[in-house]
Enzyme design. Structure first.
Site, PDB file in Angstrom:
ATOM      1  N   ASN A  45       5.389  -2.214   2.255  1.00 38.57           N
ATOM      2  CA  ASN A  45       4.053  -2.445   1.693  1.00 38.57           C
ATOM      3  C   ASN A  45       4.067  -3.831   1.044  1.00 38.57           C
ATOM      4  O   ASN A  45       4.626  -3.992  -0.048  1.00 38.57           O
ATOM      5  CB  ASN A  45       3.738  -1.340   0.677  1.00 38.57           C
ATOM      6  CG  ASN A  45       2.373  -1.543   0.029  1.00 38.57           C
ATOM      7  OD1 ASN A  45       1.615  -2.436   0.409  1.00 38.57           O
ATOM      8  ND2 ASN A  45       2.070  -0.713  -0.960  1.00 38.57           N
ATOM      9  N   LYS A  49       1.702  -5.364  -0.215  1.00 40.40           N
ATOM     10  CA  LYS A  49       0.702  -5.447  -1.291  1.00 40.40           C
ATOM     11  C   LYS A  49      -0.097  -6.740  -1.130  1.00 40.40           C
ATOM     12  O   LYS A  49      -0.421  -7.099  -0.004  1.00 40.40           O
ATOM     13  CB  LYS A  49       1.382  -5.300  -2.661  1.00 40.40           C
ATOM     14  CG  LYS A  49       2.253  -4.012  -2.709  1.00 40.40           C
ATOM     15  CD  LYS A  49       2.689  -3.601  -4.062  1.00 40.40           C
ATOM     16  CE  LYS A  49       3.489  -2.302  -3.953  1.00 40.40           C
ATOM     17  NZ  LYS A  49       3.930  -1.761  -5.220  1.00 40.40           N
ATOM     18  N   HIS A  95      -2.259   5.103  -2.775  1.00 37.03           N
ATOM     19  CA  HIS A  95      -1.216   4.406  -3.541  1.00 37.03           C
ATOM     20  C   HIS A  95      -1.578   4.429  -5.027  1.00 37.03           C
ATOM     21  O   HIS A  95      -2.748   4.336  -5.390  1.00 37.03           O
ATOM     22  CB  HIS A  95      -1.078   2.966  -3.032  1.00 37.03           C
ATOM     23  CG  HIS A  95       0.153   2.304  -3.563  1.00 37.03           C
ATOM     24  ND1 HIS A  95       0.216   1.806  -4.846  1.00 37.03           N
ATOM     25  CD2 HIS A  95       1.375   2.108  -3.016  1.00 37.03           C
ATOM     26  CE1 HIS A  95       1.434   1.329  -5.047  1.00 37.03           C
ATOM     27  NE2 HIS A  95       2.152   1.494  -3.961  1.00 37.03           N
ATOM     28  N   GLU A 129      -1.399   2.273  -7.228  1.00 39.26           N
ATOM     29  CA  GLU A 129      -2.157   1.103  -7.702  1.00 39.26           C
ATOM     30  C   GLU A 129      -3.644   1.287  -7.424  1.00 39.26           C
ATOM     31  O   GLU A 129      -4.493   0.834  -8.197  1.00 39.26           O
ATOM     32  CB  GLU A 129      -1.598  -0.175  -7.049  1.00 39.26           C
ATOM     33  CG  GLU A 129      -0.251  -0.547  -7.669  1.00 39.26           C
ATOM     34  CD  GLU A 129       0.725  -1.240  -6.738  1.00 39.26           C
ATOM     35  OE1 GLU A 129       0.311  -1.769  -5.697  1.00 39.26           O
ATOM     36  OE2 GLU A 129       1.930  -1.230  -7.067  1.00 39.26           O
ATOM     37  N   GLU A 166       6.064   8.504  -4.633  1.00 36.67           N
ATOM     38  CA  GLU A 166       6.319   7.274  -5.373  1.00 36.67           C
ATOM     39  C   GLU A 166       6.087   7.506  -6.863  1.00 36.67           C
ATOM     40  O   GLU A 166       4.928   7.461  -7.327  1.00 36.67           O
ATOM     41  CB  GLU A 166       5.376   6.168  -4.895  1.00 36.67           C
ATOM     42  CG  GLU A 166       5.484   5.871  -3.418  1.00 36.67           C
ATOM     43  CD  GLU A 166       5.039   4.449  -3.102  1.00 36.67           C
ATOM     44  OE1 GLU A 166       5.829   3.731  -2.497  1.00 36.67           O
ATOM     45  OE2 GLU A 166       3.931   4.066  -3.496  1.00 36.67           O
ATOM     46  N   GLY A 197       7.918  -1.099  -8.869  1.00 35.12           N
ATOM     47  CA  GLY A 197       7.962  -2.485  -9.332  1.00 35.12           C
ATOM     48  C   GLY A 197       8.648  -2.671 -10.672  1.00 35.12           C
ATOM     49  O   GLY A 197       8.535  -3.725 -11.297  1.00 35.12           O
ATOM     50  N   SER A 212      11.106   0.867  -6.319  1.00 38.33           N
ATOM     51  CA  SER A 212      12.292   0.035  -6.583  1.00 38.33           C
ATOM     52  C   SER A 212      13.453   0.299  -5.619  1.00 38.33           C
ATOM     53  O   SER A 212      14.618   0.203  -5.989  1.00 38.33           O
ATOM     54  CB  SER A 212      12.756   0.192  -8.040  1.00 38.33           C
ATOM     55  OG  SER A 212      11.752  -0.291  -8.919  1.00 38.33           O
TER      56      SER A 212
HETATM   57  O1  G3H Z   1       4.363   0.976  -1.878  1.00 41.16           O
HETATM   58  C1  G3H Z   1       5.434   0.664  -2.388  1.00 41.16           C
HETATM   59  C2  G3H Z   1       5.744   1.034  -3.746  1.00 41.16           C
HETATM   60  O2  G3H Z   1       4.693   0.740  -4.610  1.00 41.16           O
HETATM   61  C3  G3H Z   1       7.083   0.581  -4.239  1.00 41.16           C
HETATM   62  O3  G3H Z   1       7.051  -0.732  -4.711  1.00 41.16           O
HETATM   63  O4  G3H Z   1       9.417  -1.212  -4.103  1.00 41.16           O
HETATM   64  O5  G3H Z   1       8.095  -2.835  -5.452  1.00 41.16           O
HETATM   65  O6  G3H Z   1       8.840  -0.666  -6.445  1.00 41.16           O
HETATM   66  P1  G3H Z   1       8.428  -1.394  -5.209  1.00 41.16           P
END
Ligand code: G3H
Length: 250
Positions: free
Chosen positions: A10, A12, A95, A97, A167, A173, A213
């Site tokens: 992802n 983002k 998600h 977010e 998640e 993050g 993460s």
């Molecule tokens: O979609 C992915 C997740 O939000 C994980 O993000 O690997 O940066 O913690 P991350």
């Protein structure tokens, strides 16, 4: 039943420049990738079609969101039919977010999921609890409620096109990954929920992937957990270590 390992990247709202896009594409096109893994990358909307045209064909692309209407006066939105028509096979929905920053309820996520499936898209459906919810013992309840809203609007057959991404919000993050036991326990709970709420067959066949993460240092231990069927990777999907994560089961 064996479930094909799945690794999603992802991106983002990244990357920002042509040079960064080229570096990322070159990395993925040139790397040795485990052919037994389903790999899906999810760039921002603007880059979906150009990326699809230059990425190696075995890597699929996913949108990061879509609306639940087919067309109309919905400024700023994109429809499942438009994604389908553009040859985009997957969409990420729910998600954290989007749930947190854009106030998407589980009911809205369910409507989007139903609409995406009706357009023949596959869905990466994200669920997960906050730190406070984990610390007060509500993880299973929160994940079950988020899933129940989707169960309520789907048929049993629809689940063949869904990958569930667990998640935990506190791990996204933050550099704080769930331990392999925390991930395994929650994935097993999610599978048990599916078994009761949908069917044992759907529970056995649905892939439940972990996100939060994930990096090259922790992916191997997570990948051997029996109910962890892959990863949804954020930050590390923009880096060379994404290749190590894709190859984590080699
Ligand atoms: O979609 C992915 C997740 O939000 C994980 O993000 O690997 O940066 O913690 P991350």
């Amino acid at each position: 039943m064996s479930r094909q390992f799945f690794v999603g990247g992802n991106f983002k709202m990244n990357p920002n420049t042509v040079a960064e896009k080229r570096a990322l594409t070159d990395l993925l096109n040139q790397a040795h990738l485990d052919p037994s893994v389903e790999v899906v990358v999810s760039p921002p909307f603007l880059w979906l079609i150009p990326l699809k045209e230059i990425i190696r064909p075995e890597i699929k692309v996913a949108a990061q969101n879509c609306y639940f209407k087919d067309s109309g006066a919905f400024t700023g939105e994109i429809s499942p039919l438009q994604l389908k028509d553009a040859g985009i096979p997957y969409v990420i929905l729910g998600h954290s977010e989007r749930r947190t920053l854009f106030h998407e309820t589980s009911e809205v996520v369910a409507l989007k999921t139903k609409a995406a499936l009706a357009a023949s898209l596959s869905v990466i459906l994200c669920i997960g609890e906050t730190l406070e919810q984990r610390e007060t013992g509500q993880t299973t309840k929160v994940c079950s409620e988020q899933l129940q809203a989707v169960v309520d609007v789907l048929t049993e057959a629809d689940w063949s096109k869904i990958v569930i991404a667990y998640e935990p919000v506190w791990a996204i993050g933050t550099g704080k990954v769930a331990t392999s036991k925390q991930a395994q326990d929650t994935h097993a709970d999610v599978r048990a929920f599916l078994s009761k709420a949908v069917s044992p067959a759907v529970a056995q066949s649905t892939r439940i992937i972990y996100g939060g993460s994930v990096n090259k240092g922790n992916c191997k231990e997570l990948s051997v957990q029996p109910d962890v069927d892959g990863f949804l990777v954020g930050g590390a999907s923009l880096k060379p270590e994404f290749v190590d994560i894709i190859n984590s089961t080699l």
